[in-house]
Write a protein that holds these residues in place. Structure first.
Motif, PDB file in Angstrom:
ATOM      1  N   TYR A 127       0.860  -1.170   0.000  1.00  0.00           N
ATOM      2  CA  TYR A 127       0.000   0.000   0.000  1.00  0.00           C
ATOM      3  C   TYR A 127       0.902   1.227   0.000  1.00  0.00           C
ATOM      4  CZ  TYR A 127       1.145  -0.310   4.951  1.00  0.00           C
ATOM      5  OH  TYR A 127       1.830  -0.407   6.141  1.00  0.00           O
ATOM      6  N   ASP A 128       0.349   2.361  -0.318  1.00  0.00           N
ATOM      7  CA  ASP A 128       1.129   3.593  -0.329  1.00  0.00           C
ATOM      8  C   ASP A 128       1.040   4.322   1.007  1.00  0.00           C
ATOM      9  OD1 ASP A 128       2.843   5.429  -1.780  1.00  0.00           O
ATOM     10  OD2 ASP A 128       1.165   6.833  -1.667  1.00  0.00           O
ATOM     11  N   VAL A 146      -3.554   3.040  -2.238  1.00  0.00           N
ATOM     12  CA  VAL A 146      -2.792   2.046  -2.991  1.00  0.00           C
ATOM     13  C   VAL A 146      -2.613   2.587  -4.399  1.00  0.00           C
ATOM     14  CG1 VAL A 146      -2.754  -0.297  -3.928  1.00  0.00           C
ATOM     15  CG2 VAL A 146      -3.757   0.118  -1.676  1.00  0.00           C
ATOM     16  N   ARG A 147      -1.376   2.739  -4.810  1.00  0.00           N
ATOM     17  CA  ARG A 147      -1.069   3.195  -6.164  1.00  0.00           C
ATOM     18  C   ARG A 147      -0.845   1.989  -7.073  1.00  0.00           C
ATOM     19  NH1 ARG A 147       3.640   7.696  -5.028  1.00  0.00           N
ATOM     20  NH2 ARG A 147       2.343   9.210  -3.945  1.00  0.00           N
ATOM     21  N   ASN A 151       4.499   2.106  -4.499  1.00  0.00           N
ATOM     22  CA  ASN A 151       3.903   2.247  -3.181  1.00  0.00           C
ATOM     23  C   ASN A 151       4.997   2.371  -2.128  1.00  0.00           C
ATOM     24  OD1 ASN A 151       0.920   1.993  -3.493  1.00  0.00           O
ATOM     25  ND2 ASN A 151       1.558   0.178  -4.617  1.00  0.00           N
TER      26      ASN A 151
END
Length: 160
Positions: A127-128, A146-147, A151
């Motif tokens: 997750y980022d 989340v990118r 991240n």
């Protein structure tokens, strides 16, 4: 020119709709309509994270109700909406990569954060941003982003 409309009933996953992750109380000149890319990012969040959060939380922490929903208070934000709420000009909300999740208190926020980190560890997906946030009025929420790539796995407690 025909005005674009949002299909708010469109399911991004079993329990989450496009309307839930695009709702806003902010009145702006433009509409809060995400691009196709932003919708795909929101779909990723819902399918790969929020559904697991909902299932795991309800399994680990059952209450008198069998099915406690995850309540999204902010998801996708247009540039105008983001500016109106004082969001960062580089916010993950602008790309449909972030959601804010309402929490009933600090304990629930900690449990949500723990479940999301366990999902990350179990799936090997990163997750980022995972922030527990608290307003001056004492309300808590989880900001989760989340990118598609890059991240950073940032975690923090933020008093706003």
């Amino acid at each position: 020119m025909e005005k674009a409309e949002l299909n708010k009933t469109m399911h991004l996953s079993e329990h989450f709709t496009l309307g839930e992750v695009t709702k806003t109380s902010v009145k702006t000149a433009g509409e809060n309509i995400p691009s196709h890319v932003a919708i795909e990012n929101l779909k990723n969040l819902c399918e790969n994270w929020l559904e697991d959060l909902r299932y795991s939380y309800n399994t680990l922490y059952p209450t008198s109700r069998d099915d406690n929903p995850i309540i999204i208070t902010s998801g996708y934000r247009s540039v105008e909406v983001n500016k109106a709420v004082g969001g960062s000009p580089t916010s993950n909300h602008l790309t449909g990569c972030a959601v804010d999740i309402r929490c009933e208190g600090f304990e629930q926020a900690l449990r949500y954060a723990n479940v999301l980190m366990d999902i990350s560890d179990g799936t090997k997906l990163d997750y980022d941003e995972l922030f527990i946030e608290r307003s001056k009025q004492g309300r808590y929420w989880i900001h989760f982003a989340v990118r598609p790539k890059d991240n950073r796995r940032k975690t923090a407690f933020i008093q706003t």
